[in-house]
Design a protein around this motif. Sequence first.
Motif, PDB file in Angstrom:
ATOM      1  N   ARG A  43       1.928   2.195  -3.814  1.00  0.00           N
ATOM      2  CA  ARG A  43       1.518   3.388  -3.073  1.00  0.00           C
ATOM      3  C   ARG A  43       2.379   4.595  -3.446  1.00  0.00           C
ATOM      4  O   ARG A  43       1.905   5.732  -3.451  1.00  0.00           O
ATOM      5  N   SER A  44       3.660   4.367  -3.766  1.00  0.00           N
ATOM      6  CA  SER A  44       4.550   5.459  -4.142  1.00  0.00           C
ATOM      7  C   SER A  44       4.340   5.915  -5.579  1.00  0.00           C
ATOM      8  O   SER A  44       4.914   6.920  -5.995  1.00  0.00           O
ATOM      9  N   ARG A 186      -4.849  10.986   4.244  1.00  0.00           N
ATOM     10  CA  ARG A 186      -4.985  10.081   5.386  1.00  0.00           C
ATOM     11  C   ARG A 186      -6.199  10.565   6.169  1.00  0.00           C
ATOM     12  O   ARG A 186      -6.136  11.560   6.891  1.00  0.00           O
ATOM     13  N   ASP A 200       6.082   2.375  12.372  1.00  0.00           N
ATOM     14  CA  ASP A 200       7.042   2.384  11.277  1.00  0.00           C
ATOM     15  C   ASP A 200       8.239   3.215  11.712  1.00  0.00           C
ATOM     16  O   ASP A 200       8.079   4.368  12.136  1.00  0.00           O
ATOM     17  N   ASP A 304       8.609  -1.601   0.865  1.00  0.00           N
ATOM     18  CA  ASP A 304       7.654  -0.844   0.060  1.00  0.00           C
ATOM     19  C   ASP A 304       7.537   0.608   0.520  1.00  0.00           C
ATOM     20  O   ASP A 304       6.828   1.394  -0.105  1.00  0.00           O
ATOM     21  N   LEU A 305       8.224   0.965   1.626  1.00  0.00           N
ATOM     22  CA  LEU A 305       8.155   2.326   2.150  1.00  0.00           C
ATOM     23  C   LEU A 305       9.537   2.960   2.155  1.00  0.00           C
ATOM     24  O   LEU A 305      10.549   2.279   2.359  1.00  0.00           O
ATOM     25  N   ASP A 308      10.717   9.070   3.582  1.00  0.00           N
ATOM     26  CA  ASP A 308       9.869  10.227   3.282  1.00  0.00           C
ATOM     27  C   ASP A 308       8.384   9.891   3.363  1.00  0.00           C
ATOM     28  O   ASP A 308       7.541  10.792   3.537  1.00  0.00           O
ATOM     29  N   ASP A 309       8.029   8.595   3.228  1.00  0.00           N
ATOM     30  CA  ASP A 309       6.624   8.202   3.315  1.00  0.00           C
ATOM     31  C   ASP A 309       6.090   8.317   4.742  1.00  0.00           C
ATOM     32  O   ASP A 309       4.876   8.289   4.959  1.00  0.00           O
TER      33      ASP A 309
END
Length: 311
Positions: A43-44, A186, A200, A304-305, A308-309
Amino acid sequence: MLATPGTLPPPAVEDRWAFEVKQDGQRAMIYLPGDGTALVRSRSGADITPAYPELLPLADFLGSRPAVLDGEIVALDDRGHSDFERLQQRMGLAGSPARAASMAAQVPAHLMLFDVAHLDSRPVTGLPYTERRGLLEGLGLAGPAWSTPAAIVGHHGAQAWEMVRNAGLEGLLAKRLTSRYEPGVRSKAWLKIKIHHLADVVIGGWVPGRGRLNGLPGAVLVGEQREGLLHYAGSIGTGWSMADRIRLAEFLRSAAADHCPFTEVPPVAGARWVLPRLVGEVRYSTRTRTGRLRHPSWHRLRPDLAPDDLT
């Protein structure tokens, strides 16, 4: 394209939506230029191809047809359900191909495909969901390490919800049948409907445990990113296994900091601060009026995050 948290569409209009099982894994875009090679990006945007060697034969399966596919990489448990904790053993191995190949034999990864953004040298992002879905299903992508899970269409939202809840799955994705594919957006045309309230959060501190937890985190102090600032959201001391605490303790020690990263110092005695770079996912019941999480419990780390995500 990312989904927006939401609820089931009303029964009167649910025939305008498709329902897919929400998978619990690592989101990925798969680039197949039609020359026998494959590129897998997270995703990044990071190249994670070497971490999942079992996905490379997908290029041969499509042959000379170029495509860009969207999906979720998962590790399946004994029931055939995606298990993020199992997948964590495979994540982060892009820089160690030999280790990745060894782990592939122990914890196989599986690619769940659900969309196509580019096919036969032309973008298809402007097509409605129903047409893209038809193109994806027409590829016949069913193999040893990849598949195309079914989408439910029609007045079946409530039944789909009951199915995933009874099966102990994470939730549903509802996708408007007329929706275009919007890269990087989104969108409210895609809704993620989770069984539990999940958030999150970023770990900003911790409190040492006592007794058998001596030297390990008894609780972590977490916050949520808003407008570039980390706002304190609560203390979490439940939901952990001993293995979780031991693994987290290593991360916390390596991220030790002298100053509190939250906008306001939490009123927690004995708190130790860390650099706000670890992201986790927590379950909670409700929120207080100030936005604090009520009855939070730990769910998982999210390697995985990045913080900043979450902005």
